[in-house]
Scaffold this active site. Structure first.
Site, PDB file in Angstrom:
ATOM      1  N   ASP A 313       0.900  -1.025  -0.138  1.00 40.96           N
ATOM      2  CA  ASP A 313      -0.124   0.137  -0.236  1.00 40.96           C
ATOM      3  C   ASP A 313       0.848   1.174   0.352  1.00 40.96           C
ATOM      4  O   ASP A 313       1.628   1.165   0.084  1.00 40.96           O
ATOM      5  CB  ASP A 313      -0.917   0.306   1.060  1.00 40.96           C
ATOM      6  CG  ASP A 313      -1.644   0.573   0.823  1.00 40.96           C
ATOM      7  OD1 ASP A 313      -2.130   1.784  -0.075  1.00 40.96           O
ATOM      8  OD2 ASP A 313      -3.203   0.902   1.591  1.00 40.96           O
TER       9      ASP A 313
HETATM   10  C1  BGC Z   1      -5.210   3.123   0.306  1.00 38.77           C
HETATM   11  C2  BGC Z   1      -5.174   2.594  -0.861  1.00 38.77           C
HETATM   12  C3  BGC Z   1      -4.673   2.846  -2.139  1.00 38.77           C
HETATM   13  C4  BGC Z   1      -3.569   3.669  -2.406  1.00 38.77           C
HETATM   14  C5  BGC Z   1      -3.936   4.203  -3.677  1.00 38.77           C
HETATM   15  C6  BGC Z   1      -4.206   3.747  -0.049  1.00 38.77           C
HETATM   16  O1  BGC Z   1      -3.823   5.131   0.727  1.00 38.77           O
HETATM   17  O2  BGC Z   1      -5.279   2.121   1.402  1.00 38.77           O
HETATM   18  O3  BGC Z   1      -6.516   1.674  -0.857  1.00 38.77           O
HETATM   19  O4  BGC Z   1      -5.407   1.065  -2.814  1.00 38.77           O
HETATM   20  O5  BGC Z   1      -3.459   4.473  -1.669  1.00 38.77           O
HETATM   21  O6  BGC Z   1      -3.609   4.845  -3.888  1.00 38.77           O
END
Ligand code: BGC
Length: 771
Positions: A313
């Site tokens: 993430d």
């Molecule tokens: C979130 C994810 C997301 C990623 C990309 C993160 O902060 O937890 O769910 O896919 O950002 O945008």
């Protein structure tokens, strides 16, 4: 027609996919290509493939965090990232703003031109975006209810169809990779992303997760089909249940609970062939999941047999050092994460240290070359599967159905089926179309709150700018019954440029005065939009001002219909008893206003059911599958007392404008043995006056589990049926011993010997399991 024209016509008529006709490569052919490519790559090139950056990093602008508008690529920065550092993936939109499909095409095409035409190995970039309820970051795309509303439909086909539209519109935006579905268990109503989940039940999450994957990737996971995308199941695993209820704070989860509740949806998704997976940003039992070899390699790769790409993430390798302090510097963080089993780092901004450190670690022997090769294989394989080497960019001109009426209908249907009628005293609903209504509350006239976050921007704050053509609740009611019957006053409004929980009294006195002249008040309460850490919550009660508005309106003695529009169940017990009817709309998307109006006036019969337990008090949070000790009836003796199991509404609750009755539970046998299948059937009749849909939920209770105290009951099957007034249908479920198994204290999945109770509607039956 001449032969040439004839064959052209034939090609064009082939299932609408003609322009793209191509052969799916076999797994062996892809593996061969991957190995051949890998053998030509330097360590720097391989490491670059493992790096993912956000679009602003290569946009023209003053720094890496913002780009100039209109957006354009910075040639120097782009070439540095893609050619000098060989970065293999880009994500997100720029300046946190949706783009038209044409702009998306221009941006991604230019990126691919650099990577493919100028890059030594001609490797296309894989572009990924969070299209979690429709193509989030594409202007004009079709927005569906958020996952929590889709869960309330209990309708597998609708979920799949919606995902299929999302896949189409994502590819129409030149994007082949979607960070969806969310398979977290939404078991904590405090968590700021509960609405991104399919709710609290492991079986429901697993079932709908599978449908979403099929919708996104296709039935056979053939993502070379240019109308399909690679999905990314997330966030592996246990993300939504930190002790504090706040995002990215520590969770304490026993191995037993992890396997019993959090793992099944991911296991089902891996079995369904999901191409990629994103990792939980938090800590479990003190250990950041991104550094957890047992979870990322032992469990995910060896036990579940996941063969796809593992992506972090946002910034989560850096977090091992900067936030969680399990690594002394960035380099140690990189080593830990890659050795634990990460293939690609969603670095976001500063990619140079990741690349430089990883190259050094390989040279120093601290990360094995074979680990890098495996990671890059996983990445290249997905790129080949997506056919990106042949066709690095898809183009809006080939996607005539983008934003079409046909697609909008799917979104409307999902919104309509998600509507969950929680209360309807004295048949308050449906309303008469000639009644004088006062529509009020902070959610009454907002497209932003209907959609929630991940809509045209991360936190959803730009929705009003992009969603002008759709109807808010008040607009949809006016369209239906005529503006003369409708008065609108906000009473309370959200501070649109403030924190999501900030609201203010907005003509509250006028609103109360206006209520006196209305026949009915439609009170639209809930939450403003939020996700992730900005959506953290310190008080589960709905806001003080909204409570005040509800109480003052109730004091007028008028009939009040409460419409809830909220991401998580905010506690309403301070005024619930004064509401005549309550409709939960969740975050229904751009067609939510229309769907709500249709339900309020009886043009749609509601059929949603709660995918979570609605709490009555902030300190009394339960899931329906709690332990017997949590819901004891009176304990007898000198000191009589009750266990306080007191939700406002139970999981699976949802009323209809008709009535259903359950009868004739039949079992194929009273005993179930290993290797056998038990057939359970029940008759469901529509005993009311109008047609309606009913989600038939099959609960099974294991009466004695011998070691772990069994859950009071568990959902083991569901089916949604449509019944005309007076009609009866038989619904049948097939249950095998493994469907009613549990994870025991030794972490073995086992089916307990003994008696089980089946519950369907208000009917029950028992059977015995003997191994
Ligand atoms: C979130 C994810 C997301 C990623 C990309 C993160 O902060 O937890 O769910 O896919 O950002 O945008």
């Amino acid at each position: 027609m001449n032969i040439k024209n004839f064959s052209l016509a034939l090609v064009l008529s082939l299932a609408g996919t003609s322009v793209f006709a191509q052969q799916k490569m076999s797994k062996e052919a892809i593996d061969k290509k991957v190995d051949a490519l890998l053998s030509k790559m330097t360590i720097e090139e391989k490491v670059g493939q493992m790096a993912q950056i956000t679009l602003d990093v290569i946009g023209k602008g003053k720094d890496r965090y913002t780009s100039d508008e209109p957006f354009s690529l910075d040639k120097k920065e782009t070439e540095k990232a893609l050619l000098q550092y060989h970065v293999g993936s880009v994500l997100n939109t720029s300046n946190n703003r949706a783009r038209t499909p044409q702009v998306w095409y221009n941006i991604i095409n230019e990126i691919q031109n650099v990577a493919v035409k100028k890059g030594k190995n001609k490797i296309p970039v894989i572009y990924g975006v969070d299209e979690v309820h429709g193509a989030t970051y594409t202007a004009g795309a079709t927005m569906f209810p958020q996952q929590i509303g889709q869960a309330a439909t209990f309708n597998r086909a609708l979920v799949k169809e919606g995902a299929s539209v999302t896949a189409y519109e994502t590819r129409a935006s030149a994007i082949p990779w979607n960070f969806s579905p969310i398979l977290d268990l939404g078991a904590d109503p405090r968590f700021p992303r509960q609405w991104e989940s399919f709710g609290e039940d492991p079986f429901l999450v697993a079932q709908l997760g599978k449908e979403m994957i099929k919708g996104l990737e296709g039935d056979n996971n053939d993502v070379s089909n240019p109308f399909k995308v690679a999905s990314s199941i997330k966030h592996f695993l246990g993300y939504q249940v930190p002790v504090s209820g706040k995002d990215r704070t520590p969770a304490i989860i026993s191995d037993q609970a992890l396997r019993e509740y959090h793992l099944p949806a991911f296991k089902a998704a891996v079995d369904a062939g999901a191409k990629t997976i994103m990792i939980n940003s938090g800590l479990i039992n003190g250990v950041p999941v991104h550094a957890n070899y047992k979870i990322l390699t032992k469990l995910l790769r060896e036990e579940l047999g996941f063969k796809g790409l593992v992506v972090t993430d946002w910034g989560d390798i850096e977090n091992l050092h900067k936030r969680d302090r399990v690594a002394k510097d960035n380099k140690e963080a990189v080593m830990m994460a890659i050795n634990a089993g990460i293939d690609m780092s969603m670095i976001a901004y500063n990619y140079e240290p990741f690349c430089d450190d990883l190259v050094a670690l390989v040279k120093e022997g601290k990360v094995k070359q074979s680990r890098i090769d495996d990671a890059v294989r996983n990445i290249l394989r997905v790129k080949y599967e997506l056919n990106l080497f042949e066709k690095p960019t898809t183009n809006i001109k080939d996607y005539p159905k983008f934003g079409s009426k046909e697609f909008e209908k799917v979104a409307y249907d999902a919104a309509a089926e998600s509507m969950t009628l929680l209360k309807n005293n004295n048949n308050t609903l449906p309303l008469s179309k000639t009644a004088k209504v006062l529509v009020t509350g902070p959610n009454a006239n907002s497209m932003r709150t209907l959609n929630g976050a991940w809509t045209y921007s991360w936190q959803g704050e730009k929705v009003e700018e992009f969603a002008t053509k759709y109807n808010t609740i008040v607009k949809a009611i006016q369209n239906k019954v005529g503006a003369v019957n409708v008065t609108y006053l906000p009473g309370v409004s959200y501070k649109m440029d403030g924190k999501y929980f900030e609201d203010f009294a907005d003509k509250m006195d006028e609103t109360i005065a206006a209520a006196k002249n209305a026949d009915v008040v439609v009170l639209c309460l809930g939450e403003n939009t939020y996700t992730e850490t900005p959506g953290n919550l310190s008080d589960l009660y709905i806001s003080d001002l909204q409570t005040e508005l509800a109480k003052k309106l109730a004091a007028t003695g008028k009939t009040i219909v409460l419409v809830l529009n909220e991401g998580r169940p905010r506690v309403i017990s301070k005024f619930e008893k004064n509401m005549s009817a309550i409709l939960q709309s969740y975050l229904p998307g751009n067609f939510g206003g229309d769907a709500i109006a249709d339900v309020l006036y009886g043009d749609v019969n509601p059929s949603g059911k709660l995918p979570y337990t609605y709490p009555q008090f902030p300190n009394a949070l339960f899931t329906y599958y709690h332990k017997p000790s949590e819901s004891r009836e009176t304990t007898e003796g000198v000191y009589n007392y009750d266990a306080d199991y007191n939700p406002q509404y139970v999981f699976g609750h949802g009323l209809s404008y008709t009535t259903f009755s359950y009868s004739d539970i039949k079992l194929s046998s009273n005993t179930l043995k290993k290797g056998e299948t038990l057939e359970i059937s029940v008759n469901v009749s529509n005993t009311g006056k109008v047609a309606g849909k009913e989600s038939v939920l099959l609960y099974i209770s294991d009466l004695v589990a011998h070691d772990i105290s069994p859950d009071v009951k568990r959902l083991r099957g569901f089916d949604k049926i449509d019944l005309k007034a007076g009609e009866t249908k038989t619904v049948t479920f097939k249950i095998k011993p493994e469907d009613i198994a549990y994870v025991n204290a030794e972490l073995v999945t086992t089916t307990g010997e003994g008696e089980f109770t089946i519950q369907l509607g208000n009917k029950k039956a028992n059977f015995n399991y003997t191994p």
